[in-house]
Scaffold this motif. Structure first.
Motif, short mmCIF file in Angstrom:
data_model
loop_
_atom_site.label_atom_id
_atom_site.label_comp_id
_atom_site.label_asym_id
_atom_site.label_seq_id
_atom_site.Cartn_x
_atom_site.Cartn_y
_atom_site.Cartn_z
N VAL A 337 0.88 -1.18 0.00
CA VAL A 337 0.00 0.00 0.00
C VAL A 337 0.91 1.22 0.00
O VAL A 337 1.58 1.51 0.98
N ASN A 338 0.98 1.94 -1.13
CA ASN A 338 2.04 2.94 -1.28
C ASN A 338 1.55 4.28 -1.82
O ASN A 338 1.88 4.68 -2.92
N PRO A 339 0.74 4.99 -1.04
CA PRO A 339 0.25 6.28 -1.53
C PRO A 339 1.32 7.37 -1.62
O PRO A 339 1.29 8.20 -2.52
N LYS A 340 2.31 7.37 -0.70
CA LYS A 340 3.28 8.46 -0.68
C LYS A 340 4.72 7.98 -0.90
O LYS A 340 5.41 8.44 -1.80
N LYS A 341 5.15 7.04 -0.06
CA LYS A 341 6.54 6.59 -0.14
C LYS A 341 6.63 5.35 -1.02
O LYS A 341 6.98 4.25 -0.56
N LYS A 342 6.35 5.53 -2.27
CA LYS A 342 6.23 4.41 -3.20
C LYS A 342 7.51 3.59 -3.31
O LYS A 342 7.48 2.36 -3.19
N ASP A 343 8.62 4.22 -3.53
CA ASP A 343 9.87 3.49 -3.75
C ASP A 343 10.30 2.72 -2.51
O ASP A 343 10.72 1.56 -2.60
N GLU A 344 10.21 3.36 -1.34
CA GLU A 344 10.63 2.70 -0.10
C GLU A 344 9.74 1.49 0.20
O GLU A 344 10.22 0.45 0.65
N ILE A 345 8.42 1.65 -0.04
CA ILE A 345 7.49 0.55 0.24
C ILE A 345 7.72 -0.60 -0.75
O ILE A 345 7.67 -1.78 -0.38
N LYS A 346 7.98 -0.25 -1.99
CA LYS A 346 8.28 -1.28 -3.00
C LYS A 346 9.54 -2.06 -2.59
O LYS A 346 9.58 -3.30 -2.70
N GLU A 347 10.53 -1.36 -2.11
CA GLU A 347 11.78 -2.01 -1.68
C GLU A 347 11.54 -2.92 -0.48
O GLU A 347 12.07 -4.04 -0.42
N LYS A 348 10.74 -2.45 0.48
CA LYS A 348 10.43 -3.26 1.66
C LYS A 348 9.61 -4.49 1.28
O LYS A 348 9.84 -5.60 1.79
N SER A 349 8.68 -4.31 0.38
CA SER A 349 7.86 -5.42 -0.08
C SER A 349 8.72 -6.49 -0.75
O SER A 349 8.53 -7.70 -0.54
N SER A 350 9.68 -6.04 -1.55
CA SER A 350 10.60 -6.97 -2.21
C SER A 350 11.42 -7.75 -1.18
O SER A 350 11.63 -8.96 -1.33
N GLU A 351 11.83 -7.08 -0.13
CA GLU A 351 12.60 -7.74 0.93
C GLU A 351 11.77 -8.84 1.61
O GLU A 351 12.25 -9.95 1.82
N ILE A 352 10.53 -8.49 1.94
CA ILE A 352 9.64 -9.45 2.61
C ILE A 352 9.29 -10.60 1.66
O ILE A 352 9.26 -11.77 2.06
N TYR A 353 9.06 -10.28 0.41
CA TYR A 353 8.73 -11.29 -0.61
C TYR A 353 9.86 -12.32 -0.71
O TYR A 353 9.62 -13.54 -0.70
N ASN A 354 11.09 -11.85 -0.79
CA ASN A 354 12.24 -12.75 -0.89
C ASN A 354 12.42 -13.58 0.38
O ASN A 354 12.79 -14.76 0.32
N LEU A 355 12.16 -12.96 1.53
CA LEU A 355 12.26 -13.68 2.80
C LEU A 355 11.26 -14.84 2.85
O LEU A 355 11.60 -15.95 3.28
N LEU A 356 10.04 -14.57 2.41
CA LEU A 356 9.01 -15.62 2.40
C LEU A 356 9.40 -16.76 1.46
O LEU A 356 9.28 -17.94 1.81
N LYS A 357 9.87 -16.41 0.29
CA LYS A 357 10.27 -17.44 -0.67
C LYS A 357 11.44 -18.27 -0.17
O LYS A 357 11.48 -19.49 -0.37
N GLU A 358 12.40 -17.62 0.48
CA GLU A 358 13.56 -18.34 1.03
C GLU A 358 13.14 -19.36 2.09
O GLU A 358 13.82 -20.36 2.31
#
Length: 425
Positions: A337-358
């Protein structure tokens, strides 16, 4: 998987012809799309669920010692004429001619084919007992297909066939398959009952049905509240000279234990003792210890595609599907959910996504450029058990919102506790 790469296929409105919840939600959640009356395409989400059903069935069948084969959907009509079932099945059996004017049919079941196949495979009693099974498409030309994949013309089915030397051995093979079915339906996480049933067009002696309990079920079941006695009410009516089955409510159970209760059920499995019906008619003979014999046969069916619909009938709310854990297309939905800090939230989401897959967690990352409301609506209607929400709160506090599909409010967990929380829910 990223949702931006997934053919999701969700819809906002119920199709006009969808009468029951499972039909409505399978369309809205993007599981299936209709091709023609009673014939459906399975989309990626639906196919994932269907494969989970198949895998559970296959695992228990293999553990039980059954061997997987694959038989053709197209069958010579001559075999059905030889067995005498071509007229018994009537117009549900779709018969056609090939270019050489040979008569064929689309198989609604495979007793004739398996018996004919085993004429060449089984030669000695030393090969018995043996059980062969397949997971394969069937076709029944229903006069009025309805309820989506619940009563469709084309459907996926597991059918198994056992071959035994005598009735005692058949009883044992039947018992092994019944136990395998119990394990299958327990693993699927469904509320079901086993009931005594009529053998119908399949034939044979004893048979039992496995029913998922649901108000939309077409079968009425009668069972004791104090014992394991259970029977299809239609069969009980026959045994009681045509009495109204609704009159079998609150009366003493025929086994003398408890009172009868009535509930509706969706038939998802049926097991039969065929005996020598097909081995005699189609002349399957094998060498016995002293002379040639016709083996005793059993037949064991599970409606794989119907199970998907039955699970939805039993597990849903006003927002959509609530899958049993074993059937969910993904374990987790990750929603950014990224209304303002789009890039930072995208980066955090990617981190969590990779953690789940690992950690071997099957996750769908909703990375689409959509409004939060659209994302949550899609994830809820598809019934993914857990939703992880990554937004500004995560960036500010380090806490991650995680919500069970059936809960209204999320709980907050730390980054360190995320994996353990996912695996215990």
């Amino acid at each position: 998987m990223k949702a931006s790469h997934l053919i999701l296929g969700t819809q906002r409105e119920n199709p006009a012809d969808a009468e029951i919840i499972s039909h409505q939600l399978m369309i809205r959640a993007g599981l299936v799309r209709q091709v023609s009356s009673g014939i459906y395409n399975w989309l990626p989400i639906g196919k994932k669920v269907l494969q989970k059903v198949e895998n559970i069935i296959r695992e228990e069948m293999n553990i039980a010692g059954a061997q997987e084969i694959l038989m053709p959907m197209v069958q010579p009509a001559s075999l059905w004429e030889e067995s005498g079932r071509i007229d018994q099945y009537g117009q549900e059996l779709l018969v056609f001619l090939d270019r050489h004017e040979n008569k064929f049919c689309l198989g609604p079941t495979h007793e004739e084919i398996i018996t004919d196949l085993c004429k060449n495979l089984l030669t000695s009693y030393k090969q018995l007992p043996v059980t062969l099974y397949q997971i394969q498409t069937k076709f029944r030309d229903e006069i009025r297909p309805r309820f989506g994949v619940m009563r469709s013309r084309e459907f996926l089915m597991k059918d198994a066939y056992s071959f035994d030397l005598d009735k005692e051995s058949l009883d044992q093979s039947y018992s092994v398959m019944k136990e395998a079915y119990i394990k299958i339906f327990d693993s699927l996480g469904l509320d079901y009952r086993i009931v005594k049933a009529d053998s119908g067009a399949i034939g044979g002696s004893d048979s039992e049905e496995f029913h998922v309990l649901a108000d939309s079920g077409e079968d009425l079941l009668a069972f004791s509240d104090k014992s394991e006695y259970a029977i299809n009410a239609e069969l009980l009516t026959e045994l009681q000279d045509g009495q109204d089955p609704y009159s079998l409510e609150g009366k003493p159970s025929p086994d003398g234990k408890g009172l009868l209760k009535l509930k509706k059920g969706i038939e998802v499995g049926h097991i039969f003792k065929l005996g020598r019906k097909y081995s005699e008619i189609l002349n399957l003979r094998i060498q016995g210890e002293n002379n040639d014999i016709h083996p005793e046969m059993g037949c064991y069916g599970i409606g794989a595609s119907r199970i998907v619909a039955a699970a939805i009938e039993q597990n849903h709310d006003e927002k959509g599907i609530i899958w049993p854990k074993a059937l969910a297309p993904f374990e987790v939905a990750l929603v950014e959910v990224n209304p303002k800090k789009k890039d930072e939230i995208k980066e955090k989401s990617s981190e969590i996504y990779n953690l789940l897959k690992e950690n071997d967690i099957d996750v769908l990352w909703d990375d689409r450029e959509k409004r939060p409301g659209v994302k949550f609506t899609d994830m809820e209607v598809t019934g993914i058990p857990l939703i992880i929400i990554i937004g500004e709160r995560t960036l500010e506090t380090g806490e991650i919102e995680i919500k069970k599909r059936q809960d209204e409010k999320p709980q907050l967990v730390s980054h360190q506790n995320l994996i353990s929380t996912v695996k215990t829910n």
